[in-house]
Design an enzyme around this catalytic site. Structure first.
Site, PDB file in Angstrom:
ATOM      1  N   LYS A  43       2.246 -45.272 -38.429  1.00  0.00           N
ATOM      2  CA  LYS A  43       3.693 -45.745 -38.722  1.00  0.00           C
ATOM      3  C   LYS A  43       4.364 -45.346 -37.420  1.00  0.00           C
ATOM      4  CE  LYS A  43       5.186 -41.312 -40.802  1.00  0.00           C
ATOM      5  NZ  LYS A  43       5.326 -40.661 -41.877  1.00  0.00           N
TER       6      LYS A  43
ATOM      7  N   TYR B 238      23.413 -31.769 -12.386  1.00  0.00           N
ATOM      8  CA  TYR B 238      24.782 -31.807 -13.128  1.00  0.00           C
ATOM      9  C   TYR B 238      25.357 -30.367 -13.598  1.00  0.00           C
ATOM     10  CZ  TYR B 238      24.850 -36.704 -13.115  1.00  0.00           C
ATOM     11  OH  TYR B 238      24.648 -38.250 -12.615  1.00  0.00           O
TER      12      TYR B 238
HETATM   13  C1  LIG Z   1       4.184 -39.938 -42.228  1.00  0.00           C
HETATM   14  C2  LIG Z   1       3.562 -39.594 -43.504  1.00  0.00           C
HETATM   15  C3  LIG Z   1       2.187 -38.852 -43.376  1.00  0.00           C
HETATM   16  C4  LIG Z   1       1.469 -38.089 -42.212  1.00  0.00           C
HETATM   17  O1  LIG Z   1       2.249 -37.027 -41.868  1.00  0.00           O
HETATM   18  P1  LIG Z   1       1.868 -36.007 -40.605  1.00  0.00           P
HETATM   19  O2  LIG Z   1       2.573 -34.830 -40.783  1.00  0.00           O
HETATM   20  O3  LIG Z   1       2.159 -36.890 -39.293  1.00  0.00           O
HETATM   21  O4  LIG Z   1       0.569 -36.016 -40.724  1.00  0.00           O
HETATM   22  C5  LIG Z   1       1.623 -38.863 -44.401  1.00  0.00           C
HETATM   23  N1  LIG Z   1       2.065 -39.322 -45.806  1.00  0.00           N
HETATM   24  C6  LIG Z   1       3.459 -39.915 -45.596  1.00  0.00           C
HETATM   25  C7  LIG Z   1       3.781 -40.319 -46.983  1.00  0.00           C
HETATM   26  C8  LIG Z   1       3.955 -39.994 -44.744  1.00  0.00           C
HETATM   27  O5  LIG Z   1       5.038 -40.642 -44.587  1.00  0.00           O
END
Ligand SMILES: *Cc1c(COP(=O)(O)O)cnc(C)c1O
Length: 369
Positions: free
Chosen positions: A35, A261
């Site tokens: 994702k 800055y």
């Molecule tokens: C993003 C996600 C994962 C992966 O999580 P990590 O902490 O990056 O391993 C697993 N299950 C779901 C439902 C997620 O949304």
């Protein structure tokens, strides 16, 4: 010449990190979670390193389409399921598995004229209280799904809130087992933190990684989900992204001179400062304070003063040989093999590596090695 900032995706490191998950969860199949454009790496760029996974899990239909365009014929899972009824059309066409976390999604399936029966993962809210059916509502949801001709197979999933911390996963695993006890179907529980921290030990037999599938995200990308308690090196993970740039300016400071800055840094001794071509408009966190580590020519130094939009200042005092054109690694690995875990930068900036990796800006060029 293009501005010298460059992000490199390390194919070998992705492959290695996937292998780490396989060793910790030898009986499970692995969803590579891609994702958010493979946590900022780019799905197409990360694919070669992750193609050894058993499936790809993601959120956007558009990203599912991109994985299919890479000729991936295996499983793809939509972790949040569909967002509206017509998404089911694409699920059929692309042969996607999808989560079902609310009764509206069951209504949509019931009304869907599908060619191909759907494979779904019913989601249990075992305490995270984001998505999913409560334990009390779970069985009724399963029975409804099970009665639909549109649905072929029903798996079971839940998500942990504290796999990286002190509270752990036992209370959620117990609820999951109760709710799904005698129901047929595949199971998936574990995220990266659960795979790394809870794969061994007393829970193992009945636990998350002995399930059919694990869902691994951040650890694939070389970050320790429980940093700073444990580091990536502790878990045997390799950095999968290097963000690097070059020195484009040098200043000699006298005691009393300030930098950047707000003049937040004042030199107390003579100092040499390098100005590097990276700033918050590249995705480097503006909240990283002076003193955040960088690698200059593969040696550790630190930032000085505030992060600007296009520039950061770093201390070159201890490296008289460094100058215009010297390589500076913001995170990842340097040409000499030195590592600078993204977790260190995230921690210094009060955030987590997930956010930094996902936030590398569009103006940064990428390459794959
Ligand atoms: C993003 C996600 C994962 C992966 O999580 P990590 O902490 O990056 O391993 C697993 N299950 C779901 C439902 C997620 O949304």
């Amino acid at each position: 010449m293009p501005r010298p900032i460059l992000a490199t995706v390390h194919t070998g490191a992705l492959r290695h990190n996937l292998q780490v998950a396989r060793e910790r969860a030898p009986d499970a199949r692995v969803w590579a979670v891609v994702k958010a454009n493979a946590y900022g790496h780019g799905i197409e760029r990360a694919f070669e390193g992750l193609r050894g996974a058993d499936g790809f899990a993601l959120i956007d239909l558009d990203e599912a389409q991109r994985v299919r365009a890479l000729d991936w014929r295996g499983p793809i899972l939509l972790l949040e399921g569909v967002f509206e009824p017509r998404d089911l059309e694409l699920c059929s066409r692309l042969n996607l598995w999808h989560a079902v976390h609310c009764s509206e999604q069951i209504d949509w399936l019931a009304a869907h004229k599908t060619q191909q029966p759907h494979k779904v993962f019913l989601k249990l809210n075992s305490g995270m209280n984001r998505l999913g059916f409560t334990p009390a509502a779970y069985r009724a949801a399963w029975a409804r799904l099970n009665a639909l001709p549109q649905v072929d197979e029903i798996g079971h999933m839940t998500h942990f809130s504290d796999a990286d911390g002190a509270r752990g996963i036992a209370h959620q695993v117990a609820l999951f087992e109760q709710a799904t006890d005698d129901l047929p179907g595949e199971r998936t529980l574990a995220n990266s933190a659960a795979i790394l921290r809870h794969a061994r030990g007393p829970l193992r037999g009945a636990s998350c990684v002995a399930a059919d599938w694990v869902r691994e995200g951040i650890a694939l990308y070389g970050s320790a989900p429980d940093y700073p308690e444990h580091s990536a090196a502790h878990w045997g993970l390799e950095p999968t992204m290097t963000l690097r740039t070059r020195v484009i300016g040098v200043q000699q400071l006298q005691p009393g001179d300030t930098v950047g800055y707000g003049s937040t840094f004042t030199a107390t001794a003579p100092m040499r400062i390098g100005v590097i071509a990276c700033g918050y408009a590249d995705g480097y966190p503006r909240h990283a304070p002076g003193g955040t580590p960088v690698l200059v020519n593969g040696q550790r130094s630190t930032t000085v003063g505030r992060v600007s939009m296009d520039m950061i200042t770093v201390d070159l005092t201890a490296q008289p040989e460094a100058g215009i054109g010297s390589e500076v690694v913001l995170w990842g690995r340097a040409a000499n093999g030195a590592r600078l875990p993204v977790d260190e930068i995230a921690h210094a900036a009060g955030t987590i590596a997930y956010e930094l990796l996902c936030a590398v800006a569009p103006r940064v060029r990428f390459e794959v090695d």
